[in-house]
Scaffold this motif. Sequence first.
Motif, PDB file in Angstrom:
ATOM      1  N   VAL A 205       1.047  -1.307  -0.168  1.00 56.48           N
ATOM      2  CA  VAL A 205      -0.064  -0.048  -0.119  1.00 56.48           C
ATOM      3  C   VAL A 205       0.647   1.244   0.027  1.00 56.48           C
ATOM      4  O   VAL A 205       0.295   2.321   0.031  1.00 56.48           O
ATOM      5  N   VAL A 206       2.126   1.233  -0.027  1.00 55.83           N
ATOM      6  CA  VAL A 206       3.026   2.361  -0.165  1.00 55.83           C
ATOM      7  C   VAL A 206       2.558   3.037  -1.667  1.00 55.83           C
ATOM      8  O   VAL A 206       2.544   2.408  -2.535  1.00 55.83           O
ATOM      9  N   ALA A 207       2.358   4.282  -1.132  1.00 52.31           N
ATOM     10  CA  ALA A 207       1.756   5.225  -2.516  1.00 52.31           C
ATOM     11  C   ALA A 207       2.792   5.108  -3.604  1.00 52.31           C
ATOM     12  O   ALA A 207       2.111   4.833  -4.882  1.00 52.31           O
ATOM     13  N   ASN A 208       4.010   5.742  -3.345  1.00 51.93           N
ATOM     14  CA  ASN A 208       4.869   5.933  -4.508  1.00 51.93           C
ATOM     15  C   ASN A 208       6.365   5.227  -4.120  1.00 51.93           C
ATOM     16  O   ASN A 208       6.415   5.304  -2.998  1.00 51.93           O
ATOM     17  N   PRO A 209       7.001   4.934  -5.226  1.00 49.28           N
ATOM     18  CA  PRO A 209       8.570   4.671  -5.093  1.00 49.28           C
ATOM     19  C   PRO A 209       9.016   5.896  -4.372  1.00 49.28           C
ATOM     20  O   PRO A 209       8.670   7.104  -4.682  1.00 49.28           O
ATOM     21  N   ILE A 210      10.109   5.860  -3.541  1.00 52.08           N
ATOM     22  CA  ILE A 210      10.880   6.776  -2.937  1.00 52.08           C
ATOM     23  C   ILE A 210      12.148   6.857  -3.247  1.00 52.08           C
ATOM     24  O   ILE A 210      12.949   5.798  -3.482  1.00 52.08           O
ATOM     25  N   LEU A 211      12.750   7.914  -3.911  1.00 49.76           N
ATOM     26  CA  LEU A 211      14.146   7.958  -4.466  1.00 49.76           C
ATOM     27  C   LEU A 211      14.945   8.679  -3.513  1.00 49.76           C
ATOM     28  O   LEU A 211      14.505   9.883  -3.236  1.00 49.76           O
ATOM     29  N   ILE A 212      16.071   8.321  -3.263  1.00 53.83           N
ATOM     30  CA  ILE A 212      16.966   9.290  -2.312  1.00 53.83           C
ATOM     31  C   ILE A 212      18.401   9.400  -3.049  1.00 53.83           C
ATOM     32  O   ILE A 212      18.724   8.564  -3.682  1.00 53.83           O
ATOM     33  N   LEU A 213      18.645  10.719  -3.329  1.00 53.84           N
ATOM     34  CA  LEU A 213      19.790  11.161  -4.104  1.00 53.84           C
ATOM     35  C   LEU A 213      20.308  12.161  -3.415  1.00 53.84           C
ATOM     36  O   LEU A 213      19.872  13.273  -2.827  1.00 53.84           O
ATOM     37  N   ASP A 214      21.553  11.923  -3.238  1.00 56.49           N
ATOM     38  CA  ASP A 214      22.527  12.706  -2.124  1.00 56.49           C
ATOM     39  C   ASP A 214      21.792  12.751  -0.928  1.00 56.49           C
ATOM     40  O   ASP A 214      21.759  11.767  -0.342  1.00 56.49           O
ATOM     41  N   GLU A 215      21.298  13.866  -0.397  1.00 51.50           N
ATOM     42  CA  GLU A 215      20.558  13.916   1.089  1.00 51.50           C
ATOM     43  C   GLU A 215      19.114  14.288   0.788  1.00 51.50           C
ATOM     44  O   GLU A 215      18.537  14.659   1.534  1.00 51.50           O
ATOM     45  N   LYS A 216      18.786  14.230  -0.525  1.00 56.93           N
ATOM     46  CA  LYS A 216      17.198  14.661  -0.897  1.00 56.93           C
ATOM     47  C   LYS A 216      16.567  13.512  -1.042  1.00 56.93           C
ATOM     48  O   LYS A 216      16.908  12.487  -1.712  1.00 56.93           O
ATOM     49  N   PHE A 217      15.214  13.502  -0.592  1.00 56.73           N
ATOM     50  CA  PHE A 217      14.247  12.345  -0.836  1.00 56.73           C
ATOM     51  C   PHE A 217      13.164  13.056  -1.798  1.00 56.73           C
ATOM     52  O   PHE A 217      12.566  14.206  -1.571  1.00 56.73           O
ATOM     53  N   TYR A 218      12.581  11.886  -2.822  1.00 55.60           N
ATOM     54  CA  TYR A 218      11.436  12.267  -3.595  1.00 55.60           C
ATOM     55  C   TYR A 218      10.608  11.210  -3.516  1.00 55.60           C
ATOM     56  O   TYR A 218      10.962  10.321  -3.706  1.00 55.60           O
ATOM     57  N   GLN A 219       9.351  11.369  -3.866  1.00 56.56           N
ATOM     58  CA  GLN A 219       8.129  10.598  -4.373  1.00 56.56           C
ATOM     59  C   GLN A 219       8.049  10.625  -5.438  1.00 56.56           C
ATOM     60  O   GLN A 219       8.134  11.676  -6.282  1.00 56.56           O
ATOM     61  N   ILE A 220       7.999   9.288  -6.199  1.00 60.96           N
ATOM     62  CA  ILE A 220       8.128   9.143  -7.792  1.00 60.96           C
ATOM     63  C   ILE A 220       6.706   8.729  -8.262  1.00 60.96           C
ATOM     64  O   ILE A 220       6.041   7.957  -7.814  1.00 60.96           O
ATOM     65  N   GLU A 221       5.943   9.735  -8.836  1.00 60.32           N
ATOM     66  CA  GLU A 221       4.515   9.234  -9.346  1.00 60.32           C
ATOM     67  C   GLU A 221       4.517   9.079 -10.694  1.00 60.32           C
ATOM     68  O   GLU A 221       3.477   8.493 -11.030  1.00 60.32           O
ATOM     69  N   ASN A 222       5.535   9.235 -11.127  1.00 62.34           N
ATOM     70  CA  ASN A 222       5.691   8.896 -12.612  1.00 62.34           C
ATOM     71  C   ASN A 222       6.973   8.442 -12.978  1.00 62.34           C
ATOM     72  O   ASN A 222       8.069   9.053 -12.571  1.00 62.34           O
ATOM     73  N   PRO A 223       7.401   7.123 -13.668  1.00 61.71           N
ATOM     74  CA  PRO A 223       8.650   6.630 -13.550  1.00 61.71           C
ATOM     75  C   PRO A 223       9.794   7.520 -14.139  1.00 61.71           C
ATOM     76  O   PRO A 223      10.718   7.555 -13.911  1.00 61.71           O
ATOM     77  N   SER A 224       9.181   8.495 -15.187  1.00 59.04           N
ATOM     78  CA  SER A 224      10.216   9.246 -15.905  1.00 59.04           C
ATOM     79  C   SER A 224      10.407  10.427 -14.983  1.00 59.04           C
ATOM     80  O   SER A 224      11.392  11.288 -15.325  1.00 59.04           O
ATOM     81  N   ASP A 225       9.803  10.652 -13.912  1.00 56.90           N
ATOM     82  CA  ASP A 225      10.088  11.713 -12.814  1.00 56.90           C
ATOM     83  C   ASP A 225      11.508  11.553 -12.404  1.00 56.90           C
ATOM     84  O   ASP A 225      12.276  12.491 -12.072  1.00 56.90           O
ATOM     85  N   PHE A 226      12.232  10.420 -12.502  1.00 56.21           N
ATOM     86  CA  PHE A 226      13.416  10.171 -12.018  1.00 56.21           C
ATOM     87  C   PHE A 226      14.484  10.870 -12.982  1.00 56.21           C
ATOM     88  O   PHE A 226      15.408  11.537 -12.336  1.00 56.21           O
TER      89      PHE A 226
END
Length: 140
Positions: A98-119
């Motif tokens: 049920v986790v809503a979105n993948p979570i991306l961690i770059l450097d010290e920043k965290f992002y929720q990915i809503e669309n695969p190309s957001d990366f």
Amino acid sequence: MGIISTDKNKITLIYNSETSLGKQTYGYVSASKKDILAVDTSKTNIPGTQWIEIANNLGIQISELVNKEHPNFQESYSANVKLETNDWLKVLDNHPEVVANPILILDEKFYQIENPSDFVKYMDPDSAGVSRNPAKKKEK
């Protein structure tokens, strides 16, 4: 200092390989030239302290990590349920799907990915090995 390791030369992706969004996001991330730590929530349990750190770094509440429209969530809870932090952590622990979105961690920043190309928009094109504008070529 957090308990989740961050590194400018490494990408951490927290995703669920059993979802279309998770699979596609993993595909984008795996094309990167950087080292990758991929944590598949369908196979690896993430401790509550790490979920709290993730939510804090995203600037959201734990409840916002949960897809309240997911059938497995709706089977047990109503969409407008009010739970305490520990209860949300139990939901994530018992139902990682049920986790809503993948979570991306770059450097010290965290992002929720809503669309695969957001990366791509979070990466420096040279370090990612991907181009934001494939029509443009570097001039020599």
